[in-house]
Design an enzyme around this catalytic site. Structure first.
Site, short mmCIF file in Angstrom:
data_model
loop_
_atom_site.label_atom_id
_atom_site.label_comp_id
_atom_site.label_asym_id
_atom_site.label_seq_id
_atom_site.Cartn_x
_atom_site.Cartn_y
_atom_site.Cartn_z
NE ARG A 32 8.36 8.66 2.40
CZ ARG A 32 7.10 9.84 2.56
NH1 ARG A 32 6.17 8.65 2.48
NH2 ARG A 32 7.19 10.57 3.02
CE1 TYR A 61 7.64 0.21 -1.92
CE2 TYR A 61 8.42 -1.71 0.18
CZ TYR A 61 7.41 -0.58 -0.41
OH TYR A 61 5.95 -0.50 -0.78
CG ASP A 76 2.74 6.65 2.24
OD1 ASP A 76 1.41 5.92 2.94
OD2 ASP A 76 4.43 6.06 2.93
NE ARG A 131 -1.99 -1.61 3.81
CZ ARG A 131 -2.04 -2.37 4.42
NH1 ARG A 131 -3.53 -1.63 4.79
NH2 ARG A 131 -1.65 -2.78 5.21
#
Lengths: 248, 248
Positions: free
Chosen positions: B198, B111, B52, B50
């Site tokens: 992040r 990622y 952002d 999910r």
């Protein structure tokens, strides 16, 4: 007066082209407006190439003559601050001799053309590559491209709006390779005719799709006839990569 | 009913996030609207992650259950046609067993985070990378990152909005390398907490700038305190690269 040589990177999408035009935004206008805001002087920007609407640059070279004293670093920082939000950035800036000319001193220009060879529509690469859905044979494109290397009359691959005095140009390199679903075409010459890279890429794409035999590229060149051009590739995939100057 | 597994690529910039939200556009809504237009059925999309607002995907996996008969290829082509002009593309589509679930069957997520380490403003990479102007020491960032690999309580690196039952996660890989002016951070785990990548990237960037000693990353982890987080990196540089499933 100090002459400052600039290296520019830009996204060509919002511009009508590099050169100042009456009917819309240009890279030249963006840089000249920034220079006016920074220096209070109306300076004219000269660039190594005059890229079309939608064509990008990773390393365009240009120059500006500025009377007000600036260190190259301060001028670069100030121009970058004023260029926002236009997608134009000054990557480097240096003081050069008065006889250095971004356009007339340039002895070599290099472009890369990016073809996204896939069925799915582009998302992150939208406007940054030409999407060709039919599978491309990059090796066949590379072989066909070699017929264009050397000194030729490139009339077939020249826009009707081309202002060059002669259609004779020497193409130093034209190389095609595949990287995943990207087909990359690199072109190097002292100078190019208007639309020459896009016209060569368009014909090579026809070869890659199997719609043209490899030999048709040489035949189109020999015809010296714009009517023989198979396809002009769109601007989205074209990047001005670098300009070469003696002694650099 | 046939369950179709999709691989999605998207530019996260125009979306409030992957998951459907009341207050703005989402990737889920774009895909579900396209599916409704194509099939006449209100299907719910389930995805491996999910992401952002502003986060991109190169290979997000998702699934849809569709009653109307479609070959996977036809469904993919029809979805892509309907998704335009949203920057979301279906890269692949296949029929899978009913017990295959894009989120719950997923055993690994990867990622990449892209930092553009340069002074000049971004042009072609705008929205596609985080610009850090101070020079980054990528080797120091890589060394510091290794303190985060393994099974840990990642409370420090977790958004206050995180809905996970436990802050315990096993980070399988966190690697930092430089490619020209890009610093790339690759992260792999079975699953991540909200904002974990992040938050890790933000602290590593502080190490890279020299504002944090390498050991401060381990200290921040050990503190298990969100207040110890140095910096949360912006979404622009984050890409969901791939999801791993048993037997694939």
């Amino acid at each position: 007066m100090t002459r400052f040589a600039l290296t520019l990177e830009f996204d060509g999408a919002p511009f009508m082209g590099l050169q100042r035009q009456a009917h819309g935004p240009s890279v030249q206008q963006a840089v000249e407006d920034a220079a006016l805001a920074v220096t209070g002087e109306a300076a004219t920007m000269h660039a190594a190439g005059r890229t079309d609407a939608g064509v990008h640059a990773l390393g365009m070279r240009a120059h500006l003559d500025i009377a007000k004293p600036f260190t190259p670093f301060r001028l670069m920082e100030a121009l970058n601050a004023r260029l926002r939000p236009a997608p134009v950035a000054v990557l480097s800036c240096e003081a050069v001799d008065d006889d250095w000319h971004a356009r007339f001193s340039c002895t070599g220009r290099a472009y890369v053309y990016r073809i996204a060879n896939r069925r799915a529509p582009l998302t992150l690469e939208r406007g940054k590559a030409w999407q060709v859905t039919k599978p491309l044979d990059a090796a066949a494109m590379h072989r066909a491209a070699q017929a264009l290397v050397g000194r030729h009359d490139f009339t077939t691959f020249r826009s009707v709006h081309c202002q060059a005095a002669s259609p004779l140009k020497t193409l130093d390199r034209l190389a095609v390779r595949r990287e995943g679903d990207m087909v990359l075409i690199e072109a190097e010459a002292r100078s190019f005719l208007h639309h020459q890279v896009r016209s060569m890429v368009g014909c090579l794409a026809l070869v890659g799709m199997g719609r043209w035999a490899e030999g048709q590229v040489a035949a189109a060149l020999a015809a010296r006839d714009r009517q023989m051009l198979g396809l002009n590739a769109p601007p989205d995939g074209l990047y001005f990569v670098r300009a070469v100057y003696p002694g650099e």
